[in-house]
Design a protein around this motif. Structure first.
Motif, PDB file in Angstrom:
ATOM      1  N   THR A 151       0.870  -1.544   0.478  1.00 57.65           N
ATOM      2  CA  THR A 151       0.126  -0.214  -0.226  1.00 57.65           C
ATOM      3  C   THR A 151       0.933   1.050  -0.104  1.00 57.65           C
ATOM      4  OG1 THR A 151       0.230  -0.397   2.396  1.00 57.65           O
ATOM      5  CG2 THR A 151      -1.899  -1.123   1.190  1.00 57.65           C
ATOM      6  N   THR A 163      -7.237  -1.722   7.777  1.00 51.54           N
ATOM      7  CA  THR A 163      -7.932  -1.259   6.870  1.00 51.54           C
ATOM      8  C   THR A 163      -9.185  -1.748   6.648  1.00 51.54           C
ATOM      9  OG1 THR A 163      -5.895  -1.713   5.800  1.00 51.54           O
ATOM     10  CG2 THR A 163      -7.204  -0.959   3.720  1.00 51.54           C
ATOM     11  N   TYR A 214     -12.522  -1.543   4.229  1.00 50.97           N
ATOM     12  CA  TYR A 214     -12.576  -2.406   2.522  1.00 50.97           C
ATOM     13  C   TYR A 214     -14.780  -1.906   2.404  1.00 50.97           C
ATOM     14  CZ  TYR A 214     -13.639  -7.280   4.063  1.00 50.97           C
ATOM     15  OH  TYR A 214     -13.680  -7.579   4.597  1.00 50.97           O
ATOM     16  N   GLU A 242      -8.465  -0.003  -2.849  1.00 53.57           N
ATOM     17  CA  GLU A 242      -8.026   0.916  -2.054  1.00 53.57           C
ATOM     18  C   GLU A 242      -8.445   1.794  -2.592  1.00 53.57           C
ATOM     19  OE1 GLU A 242      -4.357   1.685   1.698  1.00 53.57           O
ATOM     20  OE2 GLU A 242      -4.416   0.695  -0.527  1.00 53.57           O
ATOM     21  N   PHE A 296      -2.641  -6.179   2.362  1.00 51.90           N
ATOM     22  CA  PHE A 296      -4.064  -5.123   1.720  1.00 51.90           C
ATOM     23  C   PHE A 296      -3.875  -5.475   0.714  1.00 51.90           C
ATOM     24  CE2 PHE A 296      -6.954  -2.473   0.467  1.00 51.90           C
ATOM     25  CZ  PHE A 296      -8.479  -2.848   0.831  1.00 51.90           C
ATOM     26  N   SER A 306      -6.228  -5.963  -2.663  1.00 53.66           N
ATOM     27  CA  SER A 306      -7.347  -4.499  -3.073  1.00 53.66           C
ATOM     28  C   SER A 306      -7.498  -5.089  -4.635  1.00 53.66           C
ATOM     29  CB  SER A 306      -6.365  -3.769  -3.260  1.00 53.66           C
ATOM     30  OG  SER A 306      -6.516  -2.396  -3.215  1.00 53.66           O
ATOM     31  N   ASN A 348      -3.784   8.889   0.563  1.00 50.38           N
ATOM     32  CA  ASN A 348      -4.476   8.366   1.070  1.00 50.38           C
ATOM     33  C   ASN A 348      -4.442   8.842   2.168  1.00 50.38           C
ATOM     34  OD1 ASN A 348      -2.915   5.481   3.160  1.00 50.38           O
ATOM     35  ND2 ASN A 348      -3.940   4.959   1.009  1.00 50.38           N
ATOM     36  N   HIS A 398      -4.801   6.492   4.942  1.00 53.18           N
ATOM     37  CA  HIS A 398      -3.278   5.641   6.658  1.00 53.18           C
ATOM     38  C   HIS A 398      -1.933   6.305   5.747  1.00 53.18           C
ATOM     39  CE1 HIS A 398      -2.454   1.721   8.206  1.00 53.18           C
ATOM     40  NE2 HIS A 398      -1.460   2.907   8.503  1.00 53.18           N
ATOM     41  N   GLU A 412      -2.352   6.065  -4.963  1.00 54.09           N
ATOM     42  CA  GLU A 412      -2.633   4.423  -5.394  1.00 54.09           C
ATOM     43  C   GLU A 412      -2.532   5.504  -7.056  1.00 54.09           C
ATOM     44  OE1 GLU A 412      -4.692   4.850  -1.872  1.00 54.09           O
ATOM     45  OE2 GLU A 412      -4.066   6.402  -3.359  1.00 54.09           O
TER      46      GLU A 412
END
Length: 297
Positions: free
Chosen positions: A42, A77, A79, A93, A143, A147, A217, A219, A235
């Motif tokens: 990620t 995470t 989702y 994600e 994750f 994803s 993002n 996080h 991403e």
């Protein structure tokens, strides 16, 4: 420097460019390619790798009050899962909207259940962390590995892999019955479940080099400061929120996904024809991380 996660997607010839990067197709095609093996990560995990640290430990530092009995922490995470005929496809994600209000709601909703397991869900901004009184022996995938793909239908590795699976299944059932009204008012997809990854022992001493990073993002945003950033980590789906299509891309670009990373540098020679995104002369991940960390330092 620009690092883009899930920028490479499966193709009949191996991998190809994510459609959301076609806006910069000409700039990317004109670069010299160097290929490397690279685990799926990620954006937050890429940042931690550049630090030589663990993403969960970096996030744990952001938590103001950690439960006193904490012996282990996990990255969490949330989702959205799309129900298929006999499986669940995880929403990518980069397409899943999430904010600090959602994180606070999830903590208050799940903590009565988690307290029975000696666990507490905490948040720093929109990022989520699970505190465990008793350490679990389980090794879930990142994750990044699920994803946009199917949710694994098997136990995680480790003696407590089955217990972890059952806990996440209970949370799925609870969230099927409860959703934050604010998300529905905003027209956003439901929160179907949470994915736990990157367990670390706690407490521990963390040495972090402060690197200003621009990102969208949720996080990673809880860990880094984006002011005067010279590094962008994103991403593929969120890149257009950070870089406009008519702006020249950074000197160094790393596109990652499907177990590979391609480093793109400006070339002195012009390129002709359609670019190939097939991995060739693939080098080790260690060499890539060493290069990237050195440039940032």
């Amino acid at each position: 420097m620009l690092i883009v996660s899930q920028a490479l997607i499966p193709h009949q010839d191996g991998v190809t460019l994510h459609p959301d990067l076609f806006l910069w197709d000409k700039q990317l095609a004109d670069r010299k390619q160097s290929w490397f093996h690279a685990a799926d990560r990620t954006p937050a995990e890429w940042y931690a790798s550049l630090q030589g640290s663990d993403v969960t430990a970096l996030l744990a530092r952001q938590i103001e009050v950690m439960p006193a009995a904490t012996s282990q922490c996990w990255s969490v995470t949330p989702y959205h899962g799309q129900l298929m005929r006999d499986s669940i496809r995880v929403y990518p994600e980069g397409l899943f909207p999430w904010c600090s209000e959602d994180a606070a709601w999830l903590c208050s909703t799940l903590n009565p259940l988690l307290a029975e397991e000696g666990m507490t869900l905490l948040h720093s901004g929109a990022a989520l962390l699970l505190s465990c009184r008793d350490a679990l022996d389980a090794k879930p995938l990142s994750f990044a590995a699920i994803s946009g793909k199917m949710l694994p239908n098997r136990h995680h590795e480790g003696a407590d892999g089955g217990r972890l699976n059952r806990l996440m299944a209970e949370i799925q059932m609870m969230l099927h019955q409860q959703q934050p009204e604010s998300r529905r008012q905003r027209g956003e997809v439901d929160v179907s479940g949470i994915w736990l990854s990157n367990p670390v022992a706690w407490p521990q001493v963390i040495i972090e080099k402060k690197i200003a990073v621009a990102t969208r993002n949720p996080h990673l945003s809880a860990i880094v400061d984006g002011q005067n950033a010279t590094v962008v980590i994103s991403e593929a789906e969120r890149l257009d929120q950070l870089v406009k299509g008519n702006v020249e891309l950074p000197k160094r670009i790393v596109l990652t996904g499907e177990g590979y990373a391609v480093l793109l540098n400006r070339s002195l020679l012009p390129t002709f024809g359609k670019p190939s995104w097939s991995p060739k002369r693939v080098k080790s991940e260690v060499e890539l991380i060493s290069k990237l960390s050195g440039w940032i330092a």
